[in-house]
Enzyme design. Sequence first.
Site, PDB file in Angstrom:
ATOM      1  N   ARG A   1      43.365  -5.971 -14.719  1.00 11.99           N
ATOM      2  CA  ARG A   1      44.441  -5.136 -14.185  1.00 11.99           C
ATOM      3  C   ARG A   1      45.160  -5.817 -13.031  1.00 11.99           C
ATOM      4  NH1 ARG A   1      40.845  -0.202 -12.655  1.00 11.99           N
ATOM      5  NH2 ARG A   1      39.933  -2.004 -11.618  1.00 11.99           N
ATOM      6  N   LYS A  15      25.288  -7.098 -20.120  1.00  7.00           N
ATOM      7  CA  LYS A  15      24.354  -6.044 -19.777  1.00  7.00           C
ATOM      8  C   LYS A  15      24.829  -5.368 -18.489  1.00  7.00           C
ATOM      9  CE  LYS A  15      22.288  -6.510 -16.471  1.00  7.00           C
ATOM     10  NZ  LYS A  15      22.641  -6.861 -15.073  1.00  7.00           N
ATOM     11  N   HIS A  36      21.458 -12.708 -19.796  1.00  7.55           N
ATOM     12  CA  HIS A  36      21.556 -14.146 -19.515  1.00  7.55           C
ATOM     13  C   HIS A  36      20.197 -14.772 -19.200  1.00  7.55           C
ATOM     14  CE1 HIS A  36      21.714 -12.935 -15.242  1.00  7.55           C
ATOM     15  NE2 HIS A  36      21.391 -14.163 -14.948  1.00  7.55           N
ATOM     16  N   LYS A  45      18.216 -18.957 -20.090  1.00 10.31           N
ATOM     17  CA  LYS A  45      17.600 -19.885 -19.128  1.00 10.31           C
ATOM     18  C   LYS A  45      16.568 -20.746 -19.867  1.00 10.31           C
ATOM     19  CE  LYS A  45      18.094 -16.694 -15.189  1.00 10.31           C
ATOM     20  NZ  LYS A  45      18.906 -17.362 -14.191  1.00 10.31           N
ATOM     21  N   GLU A  96      15.548 -11.799  -4.935  1.00 15.74           N
ATOM     22  CA  GLU A  96      16.857 -12.359  -4.572  1.00 15.74           C
ATOM     23  C   GLU A  96      17.105 -12.113  -3.089  1.00 15.74           C
ATOM     24  OE1 GLU A  96      20.087 -11.851  -7.732  1.00 15.74           O
ATOM     25  OE2 GLU A  96      19.044  -9.936  -7.736  1.00 15.74           O
ATOM     26  N   ASP A 150      19.878  -2.375 -13.428  1.00 10.10           N
ATOM     27  CA  ASP A 150      20.483  -3.703 -13.300  1.00 10.10           C
ATOM     28  C   ASP A 150      19.520  -4.811 -13.728  1.00 10.10           C
ATOM     29  OD1 ASP A 150      22.709  -5.358 -12.390  1.00 10.10           O
ATOM     30  OD2 ASP A 150      21.423  -5.970 -10.729  1.00 10.10           O
ATOM     31  N   HIS A 195      16.635  -7.651 -17.990  1.00 12.27           N
ATOM     32  CA  HIS A 195      16.008  -8.960 -17.769  1.00 12.27           C
ATOM     33  C   HIS A 195      14.481  -8.878 -17.766  1.00 12.27           C
ATOM     34  CE1 HIS A 195      20.016 -10.147 -16.966  1.00 12.27           C
ATOM     35  NE2 HIS A 195      20.058  -9.842 -15.684  1.00 12.27           N
ATOM     36  N   LYS A 210      16.670  -6.918  -4.164  1.00 13.04           N
ATOM     37  CA  LYS A 210      17.716  -7.615  -3.415  1.00 13.04           C
ATOM     38  C   LYS A 210      17.258  -7.708  -1.965  1.00 13.04           C
ATOM     39  CE  LYS A 210      21.255  -7.289  -6.525  1.00 13.04           C
ATOM     40  NZ  LYS A 210      21.581  -8.532  -7.234  1.00 13.04           N
TER      41      LYS A 210
HETATM   42  P1  NDP Z   1      33.160  -6.684 -11.159  1.00 14.02           P
HETATM   43  O1  NDP Z   1      32.946  -5.437 -10.396  1.00 14.02           O
HETATM   44  O2  NDP Z   1      33.534  -7.920 -10.422  1.00 14.02           O
HETATM   45  O3  NDP Z   1      34.246  -6.336 -12.274  1.00 14.02           O
HETATM   46  C1  NDP Z   1      34.898  -7.273 -13.110  1.00 14.02           C
HETATM   47  C2  NDP Z   1      36.380  -6.937 -13.213  1.00 14.02           C
HETATM   48  O4  NDP Z   1      36.533  -5.751 -13.961  1.00 14.02           O
HETATM   49  C3  NDP Z   1      37.039  -6.672 -11.885  1.00 14.02           C
HETATM   50  O5  NDP Z   1      37.545  -7.858 -11.331  1.00 14.02           O
HETATM   51  C4  NDP Z   1      38.120  -5.703 -12.223  1.00 14.02           C
HETATM   52  O6  NDP Z   1      39.300  -6.397 -12.526  1.00 14.02           O
HETATM   53  C5  NDP Z   1      37.652  -5.024 -13.479  1.00 14.02           C
HETATM   54  N1  NDP Z   1      37.277  -3.650 -13.179  1.00 14.02           N
HETATM   55  C6  NDP Z   1      36.486  -3.201 -12.199  1.00 14.02           C
HETATM   56  N2  NDP Z   1      36.381  -1.871 -12.221  1.00 14.02           N
HETATM   57  C7  NDP Z   1      37.134  -1.464 -13.258  1.00 14.02           C
HETATM   58  C8  NDP Z   1      37.453  -0.201 -13.813  1.00 14.02           C
HETATM   59  N3  NDP Z   1      36.968   0.924 -13.305  1.00 14.02           N
HETATM   60  N4  NDP Z   1      38.288  -0.161 -14.864  1.00 14.02           N
HETATM   61  C9  NDP Z   1      38.785  -1.292 -15.403  1.00 14.02           C
HETATM   62  N5  NDP Z   1      38.528  -2.515 -14.902  1.00 14.02           N
HETATM   63  C10 NDP Z   1      37.711  -2.595 -13.864  1.00 14.02           C
HETATM   64  O7  NDP Z   1      31.869  -6.889 -12.052  1.00 14.02           O
HETATM   65  P2  NDP Z   1      31.069  -8.204 -12.383  1.00 14.02           P
HETATM   66  O8  NDP Z   1      32.033  -9.285 -12.711  1.00 14.02           O
HETATM   67  O9  NDP Z   1      30.058  -8.437 -11.355  1.00 14.02           O
HETATM   68  O10 NDP Z   1      30.249  -7.752 -13.676  1.00 14.02           O
HETATM   69  C11 NDP Z   1      30.872  -7.605 -14.934  1.00 14.02           C
HETATM   70  C12 NDP Z   1      29.780  -7.354 -15.956  1.00 14.02           C
HETATM   71  O11 NDP Z   1      28.914  -8.461 -15.988  1.00 14.02           O
HETATM   72  C13 NDP Z   1      28.884  -6.145 -15.651  1.00 14.02           C
HETATM   73  O12 NDP Z   1      28.548  -5.557 -16.875  1.00 14.02           O
HETATM   74  C14 NDP Z   1      27.658  -6.768 -15.009  1.00 14.02           C
HETATM   75  O13 NDP Z   1      26.499  -6.008 -15.206  1.00 14.02           O
HETATM   76  C15 NDP Z   1      27.563  -8.066 -15.767  1.00 14.02           C
HETATM   77  N6  NDP Z   1      26.872  -9.118 -15.062  1.00 14.02           N
HETATM   78  C16 NDP Z   1      27.312  -9.550 -13.850  1.00 14.02           C
HETATM   79  C17 NDP Z   1      26.658 -10.587 -13.213  1.00 14.02           C
HETATM   80  C18 NDP Z   1      27.134 -11.121 -11.922  1.00 14.02           C
HETATM   81  O14 NDP Z   1      26.459 -12.026 -11.401  1.00 14.02           O
HETATM   82  N7  NDP Z   1      28.238 -10.627 -11.378  1.00 14.02           N
HETATM   83  C19 NDP Z   1      25.502 -11.268 -13.828  1.00 14.02           C
HETATM   84  C20 NDP Z   1      25.127 -10.725 -15.110  1.00 14.02           C
HETATM   85  C21 NDP Z   1      25.806  -9.688 -15.683  1.00 14.02           C
HETATM   86  P3  NDP Z   1      40.749  -5.735 -12.323  1.00 14.02           P
HETATM   87  O15 NDP Z   1      40.668  -4.765 -11.209  1.00 14.02           O
HETATM   88  O16 NDP Z   1      41.609  -6.919 -12.040  1.00 14.02           O
HETATM   89  O17 NDP Z   1      41.018  -5.104 -13.648  1.00 14.02           O
HETATM   90  C1  BG6 Z   2      22.530  -9.872 -13.055  1.00 18.62           C
HETATM   91  C2  BG6 Z   2      22.496  -8.724 -12.109  1.00 18.62           C
HETATM   92  O1  BG6 Z   2      22.320  -9.431 -14.364  1.00 18.62           O
HETATM   93  O2  BG6 Z   2      21.492 -10.796 -12.721  1.00 18.62           O
HETATM   94  C3  BG6 Z   2      22.645  -9.215 -10.683  1.00 18.62           C
HETATM   95  O3  BG6 Z   2      23.567  -7.848 -12.427  1.00 18.62           O
HETATM   96  C4  BG6 Z   2      21.619 -10.265 -10.372  1.00 18.62           C
HETATM   97  O4  BG6 Z   2      22.492  -8.131  -9.791  1.00 18.62           O
HETATM   98  C5  BG6 Z   2      21.640 -11.343 -11.424  1.00 18.62           C
HETATM   99  O5  BG6 Z   2      21.948 -10.822  -9.111  1.00 18.62           O
HETATM  100  C6  BG6 Z   2      20.472 -12.306 -11.228  1.00 18.62           C
HETATM  101  O6  BG6 Z   2      20.641 -13.384 -12.085  1.00 18.62           O
HETATM  102  P1  BG6 Z   2      20.030 -14.806 -11.727  1.00 18.62           P
HETATM  103  O7  BG6 Z   2      20.395 -15.649 -12.890  1.00 18.62           O
HETATM  104  O8  BG6 Z   2      20.723 -15.233 -10.457  1.00 18.62           O
HETATM  105  O9  BG6 Z   2      18.581 -14.618 -11.536  1.00 18.62           O
END
Ligand code: NDP
Ligand code: BG6
Length: 481
Positions: A46, A148, A178, A182, A216, A235, A240, A336
């Site tokens: 967005r 996930k 993910h 690993k 973490e 989470d 995991h 965390k």
């Molecule tokens: P974010 O909160 O950073 O969201 C990703 C993007 O989604 C945002 O930049 C935003 O982009 C969009 N977004 C956020 N809220 C909404 C909403 N309500 N409606 C529509 N778009 C929205 O999340 P992450 O990137 O951390 O995580 C994304 C997915 O990946 C999750 O399912 C998480 O569990 C998974 N994940 C994340 C990890 C991590 O290390 N971050 C690791 C493993 C899994 P915009 O506002 O530009 O649309």
């Molecule tokens: C993600 C969780 O799935 O795994 C995060 O949403 C967490 O909260 C991450 O930090 C941990 O992954 P890794 O690979 O750093 O152990």
Amino acid sequence: MGPQSQIMVLFGASGDLARRKILPALYNLAHDALLPERFAVVGYARSDGDDASFRDQARDAVRQFSRRPLDEERWRRFARLLFYVPGSYDDPGGFGALHERLARVDEQDGTGGRRLYYCATPPAVFPTIVRRLDESGPHPDARIVLEKPIGRDLTSARSLQDGVRAVFDERQVFRIDHYLGKETVQNILVFRFANPLIEQIWDRQAIDHVQVTVAEPIGLEGRGSYYDNAGALRDMVQNHLLQVLSLLTMERPGSLADEAIRDAKSMLLGTVRPLAPEDVVRGQYTWGVVEGHEAPAYRDEPGVAGSSTTETYAAVRAWVDNERWGGVPFLLRAGKRLPRRTTEVVAQLRDTSTLEQLFTETGAERRCNSVALQLQPEPGITVDFRAKQPGHGVSVQTVSMHFSYGAAFMVEPPEAYERLIADAMAGDRTLFVREDEVERAWEIVAPVLEVPGPAFPYPAGTWGPSAADGLLPPGRKWHLR
Ligand code: NDP
Ligand code: BG6
């Protein structure tokens, strides 16, 4: 033969996962010539932006998070593959613009109409994405990657899966956990099934209990609004930790074919007893010092409700009710703001030795044999055993034998996301989670999600609430504490 030409459509392209994991992984795949010959990434989110601003963000992401340093020449070639379309998920018009752009990229770059839709938004948005795709379907030449957690409970997971099934065949669906990407997690099966030394002791006769810790030091990294709705059980534990548990305990698969491994994991998860409230301890961090830096209390983090009771730490005692593992507690914990980053499995052996009849044991506490798998950040395996202390008399002491991946193989393994994205592009589902595994995992955690318990405070920089000690069998201690 490499994967077929395709476009990766990255939903949530402006987000944390895209920045920290996906874009750096793609850069490294490009470096290793593992991307399809004709390939493009079209980011969708967005936030305002265009191709140029997306490329700038991606460059920053690669500079900050890639395992390899950014190389200007390679970067220029990679950047040409990146495009961006801003748009919402609620308005079908946004997807209209997206599909127009995809058609243009196909025309210019010869990507052949094939798509890899990657849902990297918060999970609550997945159903809308799938609905929008349904409106523009059918998608015979597409695959979809779901991050996930899949849903936030069994009901929402089922409803998401129904939505997905209406548009995609199970063959086209890639559910990422993910941890399965690993190297060290994949090594669990090799360690167990390629070594008689281990295979012979891997059961309740020999093993007293098993601890799995994912610690973490980081807090929320700007993900407060997602995390406050999830918590450690959703989470980390539901996905995991239960995946690691299934690899640790599943029976030998008939082969290494994707369905054989997924069948073995699924069968195992079917024997994991749903968690009872007394098998769970939750914690929430308060102000403290982690790795030398002050860390705010969870409730003071941006995006978190001031009165939040969400757990940032969860320890659970899981039971695998089958012949091999009946009666052995599996202690799984994730938190965390713990003192340091480490993911470790420790199998503690039963102390059946008649030690005291022959010897005197020195050291502060009696420690029996154990096998520890350090999954990250410094992968290795440590076996603790008793040895005679040099000198007169026969005193024994526990000592360690250590194997280090880094020292033994001298190569840097690919990041989990590199492996998983390459596999999804190639259509290999071995390291992805099947629908029934996801549902069973929700069934296992459901009883404790339905009955919220107290989240005990623990200062950031400590190993979590002491109440978690009560989950261990009498006289045992957490390996990391
Ligand atoms: P974010 O909160 O950073 O969201 C990703 C993007 O989604 C945002 O930049 C935003 O982009 C969009 N977004 C956020 N809220 C909404 C909403 N309500 N409606 C529509 N778009 C929205 O999340 P992450 O990137 O951390 O995580 C994304 C997915 O990946 C999750 O399912 C998480 O569990 C998974 N994940 C994340 C990890 C991590 O290390 N971050 C690791 C493993 C899994 P915009 O506002 O530009 O649309
Ligand atoms: C993600 C969780 O799935 O795994 C995060 O949403 C967490 O909260 C991450 O930090 C941990 O992954 P890794 O690979 O750093 O152990």
